[in-house]
Design an enzyme around this catalytic site. Sequence first.
Site, PDB file in Angstrom:
ATOM      1  N   ASP A 258      32.829  38.899  54.015  1.00  0.00           N
ATOM      2  CA  ASP A 258      32.661  38.494  53.243  1.00  0.00           C
ATOM      3  C   ASP A 258      33.986  39.226  52.125  1.00  0.00           C
ATOM      4  OD1 ASP A 258      33.096  36.285  50.746  1.00  0.00           O
ATOM      5  OD2 ASP A 258      30.690  37.355  50.353  1.00  0.00           O
TER       6      ASP A 258
ATOM      7  N   LEU B 203      24.891  33.718  39.612  1.00  0.00           N
ATOM      8  CA  LEU B 203      25.958  33.427  38.830  1.00  0.00           C
ATOM      9  C   LEU B 203      24.221  33.639  37.539  1.00  0.00           C
ATOM     10  CD1 LEU B 203      27.087  32.204  36.705  1.00  0.00           C
ATOM     11  CD2 LEU B 203      26.392  29.968  37.135  1.00  0.00           C
TER      12      LEU B 203
ATOM     13  N   GLY C 291      23.045  44.982  38.520  1.00  0.00           N
ATOM     14  CA  GLY C 291      22.403  44.907  39.402  1.00  0.00           C
ATOM     15  C   GLY C 291      21.834  44.605  39.916  1.00  0.00           C
TER      16      GLY C 291
ATOM     17  N   SER D 183      22.686  44.871  33.873  1.00  0.00           N
ATOM     18  CA  SER D 183      24.214  45.184  34.929  1.00  0.00           C
ATOM     19  C   SER D 183      24.775  46.011  33.992  1.00  0.00           C
ATOM     20  CB  SER D 183      25.198  44.188  35.115  1.00  0.00           C
ATOM     21  OG  SER D 183      24.251  43.252  36.169  1.00  0.00           O
TER      22      SER D 183
ATOM     23  N   HIS E  98      30.369  50.071  43.506  1.00  0.00           N
ATOM     24  CA  HIS E  98      30.324  48.483  43.079  1.00  0.00           C
ATOM     25  C   HIS E  98      28.881  47.506  42.992  1.00  0.00           C
ATOM     26  CE1 HIS E  98      28.201  47.319  46.522  1.00  0.00           C
ATOM     27  NE2 HIS E  98      28.923  45.890  46.506  1.00  0.00           N
TER      28      HIS E  98
ATOM     29  N   LYS F 164      20.757  31.423  41.454  1.00  0.00           N
ATOM     30  CA  LYS F 164      20.394  31.648  42.440  1.00  0.00           C
ATOM     31  C   LYS F 164      20.450  31.380  44.659  1.00  0.00           C
ATOM     32  CE  LYS F 164      19.126  35.262  44.023  1.00  0.00           C
ATOM     33  NZ  LYS F 164      20.561  36.399  44.567  1.00  0.00           N
TER      34      LYS F 164
END
Lengths: 491, 146
Positions: free
Chosen positions: A105, A215, A389, A395, A414, A490
């Site tokens: 990716d 998202l 997270g 996160s 990341h 998602k």
Amino acid sequence: MKTRPSPVNERLGPLERIDDYRWRLPIGYRDGMRVPGIVYADARMAEQIGRHALDQVANVATLPGIVRASLAMPDIHEGYGFPIGGVAAFRESDGVIAAGGVGYDVCCGVRLVRTDLSLDDVRAHRDRLADELFRAVPSGLGSAGGLKITLAETDDVLRRGAHWAVERGYGDPEDLEVIEEGGAMDGADPGEVSARAKDRGHGQLGSLGSGNHFLSIPYVEEIYDPDVARAFGITGVGQVVAFFHCGSRGLGHQVCDDHLRLMSPSARRYGFELVDRQLASAPFRSDEGQRYFRAMAAAANFAWANRQVIMHRVRETFAKVFGRGARDLGMTLVYDVAHNMAKLEEHVVDGEPTRLVVHRKGATRAFPAGHPAVPERYRAVGQPVFIPGDMGRYSFVAAGTAGAMEETFGSTCHGAGRVQSRSAARRQLRGVDLVAQLREHGVIIRVRNPRLLAEEASEAYKDVADVVRVCHDAGISRRVAKLREFIVVKG
Amino acid sequence: MLGEMTIAGERGYRYLEHTADTGIEAWGATLADAFAEAALGLFALMVDPSTVKERTERRFVVRGDDVEDLLVRWLSELIAVVDSEGLLLRRFAIDSFEGKTMVARGWGETLDPSRHEVRVAVKAATYHRLSVDAGPPARVRVILDL
């Protein structure tokens, strides 16, 4: 390197303790290592690192031209070729570029958009916002982005990345200032991207994909560094933001696939030993190396265009639900980070400025205050870094540091890093209603196939707070704010 | 390395654990059988095969640098048709298999989200921990990037 004195002979399996957050995988762990491995982890995390992941750190250390060490961030886990969380830099002059060091990716990354909305403003509209976002941003297997672009236009996307999207009306020119590389990498050549790659990807522009891509609409739960947070547009606890994670879709996957094959005879041709087929590499200055770099840049541009289109749809959705324009809602792009990339950068090695090909495979660039590649509006505080997270928790927003520049070629973690395989997570959570459980935790989710949720549940991941804390304490990024998940969409 | 047994016996496949992704182990009397089973395992990750009808036939000619590479390229071909054509396949026949080259057919139909129970998308078949054992019985292993 800044290290604290530590007791000698302190070991954890093959790892030698350097200090509280650094472990050395010595040369000699396997034949052919040119440099040691260095893993960033606390003692508890270091114990969790699997043998396959450590083998991968060592394998990377055998590649020609590698400088200083084969590095792993605290979210290290087994990947293919490189470990996930791996960082390695090779001299431009005589080092390699590895398609497997970028991964399938290409330019997978994360974007954060701020808003002026508070949790109280959004709460009443939460279900509608979730439904509208789920409709506006396609996700999951086979999801098309809804853009009808021709193959010729695809070449333009590959050349010009987010600039193409902005010209087509997706977002504003100011957005480009806060995307790595300004949203388009130089040297991208659509001619090095195969017809099959274009065929796989062009219909997917504007879609999230599947797996751990998402998202979300989180809110700011805690601010650790108010000055830096303010510079990033994060102004208070309870502020709602938009956050998403996705990459270059099938186009990038195929670029990796194609160039792994083109590069596979290179080791023999250029006279070095390849210990793992997935590490297929070529000298950066060779024809194969340059061809991959130009194809990778094109795939990166596709990823930036993809995230630009998705962001535009998120803004449109907010405007529709709240009845005010995105600009009026204060929906400025904070930054766009890429965490699967190889970049040509200048770093100081043994006191000399040296041009290096820095590979970050599941690691985020984290440049410090004052670095010319950091957008002007953040130059006084350092580059924004986003660390998602798992979907049930939180996160983090962080900032790049001088420590990262000195030690990790300007890189940090990341994400949370998996600790459990997908099937193990499914087994453990069999019969658990995760949608209901998430709702109890204050998170609502829209997902195509709820049965897959278990694979991405909190139980499958390390606690991202630990990962971020280790990076903060080791000085390779600085913790700025914590985001609590509220709405998740998602595939 | 406990996986989920899908079909026991002379040919079949099961999933292997990998922290981030997933692997397939497939077996059969011959490599051709094992390669066909690996393809079934791949598609069962992406869609419930019982929801897929056999409406179209697709032919594949695949070449590899060696038999391991052939396995990766075979699965890569299948992954690519899912993205580019939306094609979901549920049955395979390997018409010829000669070391580094194979000819195969697959049957299935185009993705229809209203009917197909889709699962996770597969990004790629990797060379990581790849193994091909001609047997008999033949047994292959491949890790997929999800």
